[in-house]
Design a protein around this motif. Structure first.
Motif, PDB file in Angstrom:
ATOM      1  N   LEU A 135       0.747  -1.209   0.134  1.00  0.00           N
ATOM      2  CA  LEU A 135      -0.097   0.701  -0.456  1.00  0.00           C
ATOM      3  C   LEU A 135       0.590   1.291   0.574  1.00  0.00           C
ATOM      4  N   ALA A 136       1.655   1.065   0.965  1.00  0.00           N
ATOM      5  CA  ALA A 136       2.709   2.380   0.914  1.00  0.00           C
ATOM      6  C   ALA A 136       3.365   2.362  -0.544  1.00  0.00           C
ATOM      7  N   MET A 137       3.442   1.050  -0.953  1.00  0.00           N
ATOM      8  CA  MET A 137       4.178   1.304  -2.558  1.00  0.00           C
ATOM      9  C   MET A 137       3.447   2.287  -3.279  1.00  0.00           C
ATOM     10  N   ALA A 138       2.568   1.845  -3.329  1.00  0.00           N
ATOM     11  CA  ALA A 138       2.008   2.295  -4.824  1.00  0.00           C
ATOM     12  C   ALA A 138       1.155   3.563  -4.000  1.00  0.00           C
ATOM     13  N   GLN A 139       0.938   4.031  -2.776  1.00  0.00           N
ATOM     14  CA  GLN A 139       1.211   5.578  -2.799  1.00  0.00           C
ATOM     15  C   GLN A 139       2.813   6.286  -2.857  1.00  0.00           C
ATOM     16  N   VAL A 140       3.628   5.602  -3.131  1.00  0.00           N
ATOM     17  CA  VAL A 140       5.315   6.244  -3.418  1.00  0.00           C
ATOM     18  C   VAL A 140       5.211   6.530  -5.272  1.00  0.00           C
ATOM     19  N   VAL A 141       4.395   5.615  -5.507  1.00  0.00           N
ATOM     20  CA  VAL A 141       4.163   5.420  -7.625  1.00  0.00           C
ATOM     21  C   VAL A 141       3.282   6.372  -8.151  1.00  0.00           C
ATOM     22  N   GLU A 142       1.900   6.579  -6.665  1.00  0.00           N
ATOM     23  CA  GLU A 142       1.791   7.453  -7.554  1.00  0.00           C
ATOM     24  C   GLU A 142       1.927   9.142  -6.975  1.00  0.00           C
ATOM     25  N   LYS A 143       2.634   9.387  -6.163  1.00  0.00           N
ATOM     26  CA  LYS A 143       3.502  10.968  -6.712  1.00  0.00           C
ATOM     27  C   LYS A 143       4.874  10.391  -7.386  1.00  0.00           C
ATOM     28  N   TYR A 144       5.457   9.919  -7.696  1.00  0.00           N
ATOM     29  CA  TYR A 144       6.592   9.613  -8.571  1.00  0.00           C
ATOM     30  C   TYR A 144       5.845   9.850 -10.313  1.00  0.00           C
ATOM     31  N   VAL A 145       4.952   8.913 -10.372  1.00  0.00           N
ATOM     32  CA  VAL A 145       4.222   9.108 -11.580  1.00  0.00           C
ATOM     33  C   VAL A 145       3.722  11.076 -12.165  1.00  0.00           C
ATOM     34  N   ASN A 146       3.081  11.408 -10.916  1.00  0.00           N
ATOM     35  CA  ASN A 146       2.322  12.613 -11.200  1.00  0.00           C
ATOM     36  C   ASN A 146       3.217  13.997 -11.653  1.00  0.00           C
ATOM     37  N   ASP A 147       4.341  13.830 -10.633  1.00  0.00           N
ATOM     38  CA  ASP A 147       5.703  14.506 -10.323  1.00  0.00           C
ATOM     39  C   ASP A 147       6.513  14.825 -12.091  1.00  0.00           C
ATOM     40  N   GLN A 148       5.955  13.641 -12.401  1.00  0.00           N
ATOM     41  CA  GLN A 148       6.297  13.397 -14.446  1.00  0.00           C
ATOM     42  C   GLN A 148       5.626  13.324 -14.805  1.00  0.00           C
ATOM     43  N   GLY A 149       4.640  14.289 -14.527  1.00  0.00           N
ATOM     44  CA  GLY A 149       3.309  14.584 -15.736  1.00  0.00           C
ATOM     45  C   GLY A 149       2.346  13.568 -15.389  1.00  0.00           C
TER      46      GLY A 149
ATOM     47  N   LYS B 127      19.231  -2.805 -11.339  1.00  0.00           N
ATOM     48  CA  LYS B 127      18.038  -3.083 -12.145  1.00  0.00           C
ATOM     49  C   LYS B 127      17.116  -1.993 -10.901  1.00  0.00           C
ATOM     50  N   TRP B 128      17.393  -1.966 -10.246  1.00  0.00           N
ATOM     51  CA  TRP B 128      15.997  -1.649  -8.592  1.00  0.00           C
ATOM     52  C   TRP B 128      16.622  -0.503  -8.030  1.00  0.00           C
ATOM     53  N   ASP B 129      17.777   0.382  -8.738  1.00  0.00           N
ATOM     54  CA  ASP B 129      17.894   2.136  -8.619  1.00  0.00           C
ATOM     55  C   ASP B 129      16.318   2.906  -8.387  1.00  0.00           C
ATOM     56  N   GLU B 130      15.806   2.952  -9.934  1.00  0.00           N
ATOM     57  CA  GLU B 130      15.082   3.809 -10.056  1.00  0.00           C
ATOM     58  C   GLU B 130      13.752   4.185  -8.663  1.00  0.00           C
ATOM     59  N   MET B 131      13.863   2.264  -8.646  1.00  0.00           N
ATOM     60  CA  MET B 131      13.130   2.083  -7.895  1.00  0.00           C
ATOM     61  C   MET B 131      12.778   2.854  -5.558  1.00  0.00           C
ATOM     62  N   LYS B 132      13.988   2.255  -5.824  1.00  0.00           N
ATOM     63  CA  LYS B 132      15.039   2.754  -4.536  1.00  0.00           C
ATOM     64  C   LYS B 132      15.154   4.536  -4.498  1.00  0.00           C
ATOM     65  N   ALA B 133      15.217   5.131  -6.041  1.00  0.00           N
ATOM     66  CA  ALA B 133      15.527   6.897  -5.951  1.00  0.00           C
ATOM     67  C   ALA B 133      13.532   7.147  -5.291  1.00  0.00           C
ATOM     68  N   ALA B 134      12.859   6.869  -6.012  1.00  0.00           N
ATOM     69  CA  ALA B 134      11.096   6.763  -6.126  1.00  0.00           C
ATOM     70  C   ALA B 134      10.836   7.004  -4.093  1.00  0.00           C
ATOM     71  N   ILE B 135      11.445   5.775  -3.026  1.00  0.00           N
ATOM     72  CA  ILE B 135      11.416   5.870  -2.641  1.00  0.00           C
ATOM     73  C   ILE B 135      12.005   6.550  -1.348  1.00  0.00           C
ATOM     74  N   ASN B 136      13.193   7.232  -1.892  1.00  0.00           N
ATOM     75  CA  ASN B 136      14.026   7.749  -0.913  1.00  0.00           C
ATOM     76  C   ASN B 136      13.368   8.673  -1.207  1.00  0.00           C
ATOM     77  N   LYS B 137      13.132   9.509  -2.210  1.00  0.00           N
ATOM     78  CA  LYS B 137      12.712  10.855  -2.510  1.00  0.00           C
ATOM     79  C   LYS B 137      11.140  11.286  -2.410  1.00  0.00           C
ATOM     80  N   TYR B 138       9.889  10.353  -1.662  1.00  0.00           N
ATOM     81  CA  TYR B 138       8.570   9.764  -1.393  1.00  0.00           C
ATOM     82  C   TYR B 138       8.400   9.621  -0.335  1.00  0.00           C
ATOM     83  N   ALA B 139       9.641   8.334   0.490  1.00  0.00           N
ATOM     84  CA  ALA B 139       9.204   7.790   1.353  1.00  0.00           C
ATOM     85  C   ALA B 139       9.793   7.252   2.507  1.00  0.00           C
ATOM     86  N   PHE B 140      11.804   8.594   2.437  1.00  0.00           N
ATOM     87  CA  PHE B 140      12.214   8.240   3.178  1.00  0.00           C
ATOM     88  C   PHE B 140      11.983   7.709   4.685  1.00  0.00           C
ATOM     89  N   GLY B 141      12.632   7.033   5.295  1.00  0.00           N
ATOM     90  CA  GLY B 141      11.746   6.814   6.150  1.00  0.00           C
ATOM     91  C   GLY B 141      10.568   5.775   7.256  1.00  0.00           C
TER      92      GLY B 141
END
Length: 408
Positions: free
Chosen positions: A49-63, A285-299
């Motif tokens: 559930l938390a990852m889905a919320q990260v993706v929402e922010k990540y996708v929306n910040d990309q337009g 190959k997981w670097d993009e996912m890790k970057a999204a987590i660090n930006k939108y769900a750090f901690g």
């Protein structure tokens, strides 16, 4: 999440009219849902559930998706058929075009609900047989069948005898069947099956039973979800010294955070063989996912980058966004047209996190009782010095193994 899905047809025909509850030709948000169990006595997947919320922010910040915002609804399905049916109804009422990257052991309940509402289920965890049978389901991995058959095939080369400790449940009853398929392919006799409660706090008696005569040529495989580490801790305390048996499990029952919390290099899990769907979390190959987590769900301690639930949700949203972006811009974005697009998708790249995916008739692997299975590949890993590392490079194809009918 760049790249574009390949559609078997060059474009989707635009639908006539607007389905109830969908955005139609408006530029409203693209609504989807992710569900998973939280705060139950069995397996919990809050990270999905938390990852889905990260993706929402990540996708929306990309337009967003072709200029439209992605709106992710999350729902706790409580490991309960009534609750997951309620989640499905909430998705339908909100005009969701798909349920993405979710987990539920109540397969019959949620597939029936989604089939009634006409909502596709994209990238489920693969915990139930229903996910590989429903025409509304679009799996991205081989689920537990692939994990267990792959584990059996690996153990057949390492052991003379295998014992399986698994949940005493309807879902758990399938585990020895799949493991035996892998053992049979490797020429080994069937598993010694020990069903037990998957919510116990004390597995001392079960561990003693599993160890048996405690020979290095024997293997003990434990697949108990969140309680697997509790079992292995009990196994470590069996007898006067560390048991000689070799240990095995599957990703989800064991992951890096579990290894860390149980002692790292001194963990009772050291040297355990693990079967996974995806590359180790240390893979670039997981670097993009890790970057999204660090930006939108750090901690956010709900998210563990080594959690296969989190990883499945990430890949499922990658698939969903690529397929939707590849649709004809004139096509109304609703659940029916998303399903049509998924049906025509083939050779979709996930950047090496899985083999290329597709859900056309040509992509199906013809696995008995699992008509929707399109990915039969796994990875072999092992815990070495407290880290999950690749035991062999790349993916292992289990298509021929999974097509075997175990007659054990």
């Amino acid at each position: 999440m760049a790249a574009v899905a390949t559609l078997a047809a060059s474009a989707l025909l635009s639908s006539c009219g607007v389905l109830p509850g969908t955005a139609g030709s408006s530029r409203g948000p693209v609504v989807v849902m992710t569900w998973a169990p939280v705060d139950t006595k069995a397996t919990n997947m809050p990270g999905m559930l938390a990852m889905a919320q990260v993706v929402e922010k990540y996708v929306n910040d990309q337009g967003g998706i072709d200029g439209r915002k992605l709106k992710v609804l999350t729902c706790n399905e409580h490991d309960d058929p009534v609750s997951v049916t309620s989640c499905a109804q909430q998705a339908a009422d909100a005009g969701a075009v798909a349920v993405v990257g979710s987990y539920s052991e109540q397969g019959s309940a949620f597939t029936s609900a989604l089939e009634s509402s006409g909502i596709p289920y994209i990238g489920g965890y693969g915990i139930t047989e229903d996910e590989f049978q429903s025409l509304m389901s679009y799996p991205i991995n081989g689920g537990l069948p692939a994990l267990l058959a792959g584990s059996g095939r690996q153990l057949a080369d390492l052991c003379k005898k295998v014992t399986l400790v698994r949940p005493d449940s309807i879902t758990g009853d399938q585990f020895p069947l799949f493991l035996n398929t892998g053992l049979k392919a490797g020429g080994l006799s069937p598993v010694r099956d020990i069903p037990t409660a998957d919510d116990s706090s004390d597995y001392t008696a079960v561990a003693a039973q599993a160890v048996g005569d405690d020979k290095h040529s024997s293997c003990v495989s434990a697949v108990l979800g969140d309680h697997t580490s509790t079992f292995f801790d009990a196994l470590r305390r069996t007898g006067d010294s560390q048991p000689k048996v070799q240990l095995s499990s599957v990703i989800g029952s064991v992951q890096q955070s579990v290894i860390d919390s149980t002692g790292g290099p001194d963990s009772p899990l050291e040297h355990t063989y693990i079967t996974s769907w995806y590359p180790p979390a240390s893979d670039p190959k997981w670097d993009e996912m890790k970057a999204a987590i660090n930006k939108y769900a750090f901690g956010d301690d709900r998210i563990d980058i080594g959690d296969p639930g989190v990883q499945t949700t990430w890949i499922a949203y990658d698939v969903f966004t690529k397929v939707v972006r590849a649709m004809d811009p004139k096509t109304q974005l609703n659940a029916t047209n998303v399903q049509r697009a998924m049906d025509r998708t083939t050779k979709l790249s996930t950047g090496g996190l899985t083999p290329d995916l597709g859900w056309t008739d040509d992509d199906a692997k013809s696995v008995p009782q699992h008509a929707r299975m399109v990915n039969t590949q796994v990875t072999y890993q092992q815990i070495v010095n407290g880290r999950l590392v690749a035991a062999r490079p790349g993916f292992v194809d289990l298509t021929s193994t999974l097509r075997l009918e175990s007659d054990y």
